[in-house]
Motif scaffolding. Structure first.
Motif, PDB file in Angstrom:
ATOM      1  N   LYS A  32      -7.272   1.556  -1.128  1.00 50.50           N
ATOM      2  CA  LYS A  32      -6.435   0.649  -1.907  1.00 50.50           C
ATOM      3  C   LYS A  32      -5.823  -0.415  -1.001  1.00 50.50           C
ATOM      4  CE  LYS A  32      -5.875   3.521  -5.881  1.00 50.50           C
ATOM      5  NZ  LYS A  32      -5.313   4.779  -6.347  1.00 50.50           N
ATOM      6  N   PHE A  33      -5.844  -1.658  -1.469  1.00 50.79           N
ATOM      7  CA  PHE A  33      -5.383  -2.772  -0.654  1.00 50.79           C
ATOM      8  C   PHE A  33      -3.866  -2.812  -0.604  1.00 50.79           C
ATOM      9  CE2 PHE A  33      -9.571  -4.067  -2.244  1.00 50.79           C
ATOM     10  CZ  PHE A  33     -10.178  -4.438  -1.060  1.00 50.79           C
ATOM     11  N   GLY A  34      -3.356  -3.629   0.280  1.00 50.45           N
ATOM     12  CA  GLY A  34      -1.923  -3.860   0.323  1.00 50.45           C
ATOM     13  C   GLY A  34      -1.354  -3.767   1.721  1.00 50.45           C
ATOM     14  N   MET A  35      -0.141  -4.280   1.868  1.00 52.27           N
ATOM     15  CA  MET A  35       0.529  -4.283   3.165  1.00 52.27           C
ATOM     16  C   MET A  35       1.355  -3.021   3.318  1.00 52.27           C
ATOM     17  SD  MET A  35       1.949  -8.187   3.272  1.00 52.27           S
ATOM     18  CE  MET A  35       1.963  -8.836   1.622  1.00 52.27           C
ATOM     19  N   ASP A  36       1.591  -2.624   4.549  1.00 51.26           N
ATOM     20  CA  ASP A  36       2.569  -1.553   4.759  1.00 51.26           C
ATOM     21  C   ASP A  36       3.953  -2.205   4.904  1.00 51.26           C
ATOM     22  OD1 ASP A  36       2.917  -2.426   7.405  1.00 51.26           O
ATOM     23  OD2 ASP A  36       1.514  -0.940   8.210  1.00 51.26           O
ATOM     24  N   ALA A  37       4.977  -1.368   5.085  1.00 53.84           N
ATOM     25  CA  ALA A  37       6.350  -1.881   5.082  1.00 53.84           C
ATOM     26  C   ALA A  37       6.570  -2.925   6.180  1.00 53.84           C
ATOM     27  CB  ALA A  37       7.339  -0.729   5.234  1.00 53.84           C
ATOM     28  N   ASP A  38       5.995  -2.702   7.352  1.00 60.08           N
ATOM     29  CA  ASP A  38       6.166  -3.655   8.457  1.00 60.08           C
ATOM     30  C   ASP A  38       5.471  -4.980   8.173  1.00 60.08           C
ATOM     31  OD1 ASP A  38       7.651  -1.855   9.864  1.00 60.08           O
ATOM     32  OD2 ASP A  38       5.966  -1.135  11.083  1.00 60.08           O
ATOM     33  N   GLU A  39       4.250  -4.870   7.653  1.00 62.84           N
ATOM     34  CA  GLU A  39       3.504  -6.100   7.339  1.00 62.84           C
ATOM     35  C   GLU A  39       4.209  -6.910   6.249  1.00 62.84           C
ATOM     36  OE1 GLU A  39      -0.957  -4.392   8.422  1.00 62.84           O
ATOM     37  OE2 GLU A  39      -0.131  -4.069   6.416  1.00 62.84           O
ATOM     38  N   LEU A  40       4.802  -6.211   5.300  1.00 62.66           N
ATOM     39  CA  LEU A  40       5.555  -6.889   4.242  1.00 62.66           C
ATOM     40  C   LEU A  40       6.712  -7.680   4.847  1.00 62.66           C
ATOM     41  CD1 LEU A  40       6.313  -7.349   1.230  1.00 62.66           C
ATOM     42  CD2 LEU A  40       7.607  -5.211   1.367  1.00 62.66           C
ATOM     43  N   GLU A  41       7.426  -7.039   5.744  1.00 62.81           N
ATOM     44  CA  GLU A  41       8.562  -7.703   6.373  1.00 62.81           C
ATOM     45  C   GLU A  41       8.102  -8.923   7.176  1.00 62.81           C
ATOM     46  OE1 GLU A  41      11.272  -4.844   7.840  1.00 62.81           O
ATOM     47  OE2 GLU A  41      12.361  -6.310   9.053  1.00 62.81           O
ATOM     48  N   GLU A  42       7.011  -8.746   7.923  1.00 61.86           N
ATOM     49  CA  GLU A  42       6.473  -9.862   8.716  1.00 61.86           C
ATOM     50  C   GLU A  42       6.032 -11.013   7.823  1.00 61.86           C
ATOM     51  OE1 GLU A  42       3.309  -8.343  11.210  1.00 61.86           O
ATOM     52  OE2 GLU A  42       4.699  -6.825  11.981  1.00 61.86           O
ATOM     53  N   CYS A  43       5.409 -10.666   6.724  1.00 62.04           N
ATOM     54  CA  CYS A  43       4.921 -11.694   5.799  1.00 62.04           C
ATOM     55  C   CYS A  43       6.091 -12.493   5.232  1.00 62.04           C
ATOM     56  CB  CYS A  43       4.099 -11.043   4.686  1.00 62.04           C
ATOM     57  SG  CYS A  43       3.412 -12.229   3.523  1.00 62.04           S
ATOM     58  N   HIS A  45       0.855  -1.188   0.000  1.00 63.51           N
ATOM     59  CA  HIS A  45       0.000   0.000   0.000  1.00 63.51           C
ATOM     60  C   HIS A  45       0.894   1.243   0.000  1.00 63.51           C
ATOM     61  CE1 HIS A  45      -2.598   3.123   1.683  1.00 63.51           C
ATOM     62  NE2 HIS A  45      -3.579   2.454   1.130  1.00 63.51           N
ATOM     63  N   ILE A  46       0.919   1.946  -1.132  1.00 59.72           N
ATOM     64  CA  ILE A  46       1.771   3.142  -1.210  1.00 59.72           C
ATOM     65  C   ILE A  46       0.941   4.412  -1.348  1.00 59.72           C
ATOM     66  CG2 ILE A  46       3.843   2.027  -2.103  1.00 59.72           C
ATOM     67  CD1 ILE A  46       2.943   2.786  -4.951  1.00 59.72           C
ATOM     68  N   ALA A  47      -0.333   4.273  -1.672  1.00 55.54           N
ATOM     69  CA  ALA A  47      -1.164   5.444  -1.962  1.00 55.54           C
ATOM     70  C   ALA A  47      -1.697   6.080  -0.686  1.00 55.54           C
ATOM     71  CB  ALA A  47      -2.327   5.038  -2.860  1.00 55.54           C
ATOM     72  N   THR A  48      -2.182   7.305  -0.824  1.00 54.71           N
ATOM     73  CA  THR A  48      -2.767   7.986   0.329  1.00 54.71           C
ATOM     74  C   THR A  48      -4.198   7.521   0.572  1.00 54.71           C
ATOM     75  OG1 THR A  48      -3.299   9.772  -1.193  1.00 54.71           O
ATOM     76  CG2 THR A  48      -1.369  10.072   0.189  1.00 54.71           C
ATOM     77  N   GLU A  49      -4.875   7.033  -0.476  1.00 58.13           N
ATOM     78  CA  GLU A  49      -6.254   6.591  -0.294  1.00 58.13           C
ATOM     79  C   GLU A  49      -6.307   5.360   0.606  1.00 58.13           C
ATOM     80  OE1 GLU A  49      -5.029   6.791  -3.522  1.00 58.13           O
ATOM     81  OE2 GLU A  49      -6.366   8.053  -4.716  1.00 58.13           O
ATOM     82  N   GLU A  50      -7.309   5.332   1.468  1.00 57.46           N
ATOM     83  CA  GLU A  50      -7.468   4.201   2.384  1.00 57.46           C
ATOM     84  C   GLU A  50      -8.012   2.978   1.664  1.00 57.46           C
ATOM     85  OE1 GLU A  50      -8.467   4.511   6.250  1.00 57.46           O
ATOM     86  OE2 GLU A  50      -6.835   5.965   6.330  1.00 57.46           O
TER      87      GLU A  50
END
Ligand code: PLP
Length: 226
Positions: A124-135, A117-122
């Motif tokens: 849009k789906f996707g992980m943030d940087a921490d969730e990506l690392e955890e995944c 998730h890189i966009a400002t809109e809420e």
């Protein structure tokens, strides 16, 4: 004919120059349009809806490589698992678990991109940087137990804000490129190249400048969707 061949040739040439793959996003568009673009040499097509994708894949020539670019629900993975070429929008470890289960069942490798998730809109789906690392960590842990052997995490996918603020879009693509570089050792590309899927009709040139190697283009090729 509804497709824009002039745009196709232009965008295809820009992709070739940047060593990027063009995915033609054909959601909601009729099969004749897909066939027409295939005649022009396009084989990678992207769809957002499972049922629509399954129906089109059933009817259309088997040399087409189908990309699933929408939000994928776990209970629908089984329908696309037998033939999908690349799943772009994997946004949770639980979804990966389901894809892995179907891949094992079919004895078929399934290639995926993790969506950030890189966009400002809420919305849009996707992980943030921490969730990506955890995944990625959870995947590595599962592999020590012999799991996830048929999942190939090829790279990342993201969508920039729907905005005309050029600086904002550039920054979002830069952020995604940064994460892509940083996690490249954790992707599964022993015999393949890593993939960074970013850029749509309105922002693909910026995306290519910022390191994208796969763009997803709908309206510029097929016209506006209603
Ligand atoms: C619809 C869609 C596209 C294509 O959008 P255009 O602006 O028509 O090029 C690309 N990526 C995703 C995830 C989409 O849903």
């Amino acid at each position: 004919m509804a497709i824009n061949l002039e745009n196709f040739r232009k965008i295809k040439a820009e992709c070739d120059a940047a060593n990027a793959t063009l995915v033609a996003v054909s959601k909601i568009k009729p099969e004749q349009d897909i066939l027409a673009l295939r005649e022009a040499g396009q084989l990678d097509f992207g769809e957002n809806y499972v049922q629509e994708l399954v129906e089109k894949a059933d009817k259309l020539p088997k040399d087409i490589r189908w990309h699933f670019i929408g939000h994928l629900q776990r209970n629908k993975v089984k329908y696309i698992a037998p033939f999908v070429h690349l799943i772009h929008g994997v946004d949770s470890f639980r979804l990966l678990e389901e894809i892995s289960k179907q891949a094992d069942k079919l004895q078929r490798d399934i290639h995926c991109l993790l969506q950030v998730h890189i966009a400002t809109e809420e919305t849009k789906f996707g992980m943030d940087a921490d969730e990506l690392e955890e995944c990625l960590k959870a995947v590595a842990d599962a592999r020590t137990e012999g799991k996830f052997t048929r999942i190939k995490i090829r790279g990342l996918m993201g969508m920039a804000s729907f905005s005309d603020k050029q600086e904002q879009i550039e920054k979002e693509f830069e952020d995604l490129f940064f994460l892509y570089n940083r996690h490249q050792p954790n992707f599964d590309n022993t015999d393949t190249s890593p993939i960074l899927s970013m850029g749509m009709s309105g922002d693909y040139q910026t995306a290519l400048q910022k390191g994208s190697n796969m763009i997803r283009i709908g309206s510029a090729l097929f016209g506006m969707r209603n």
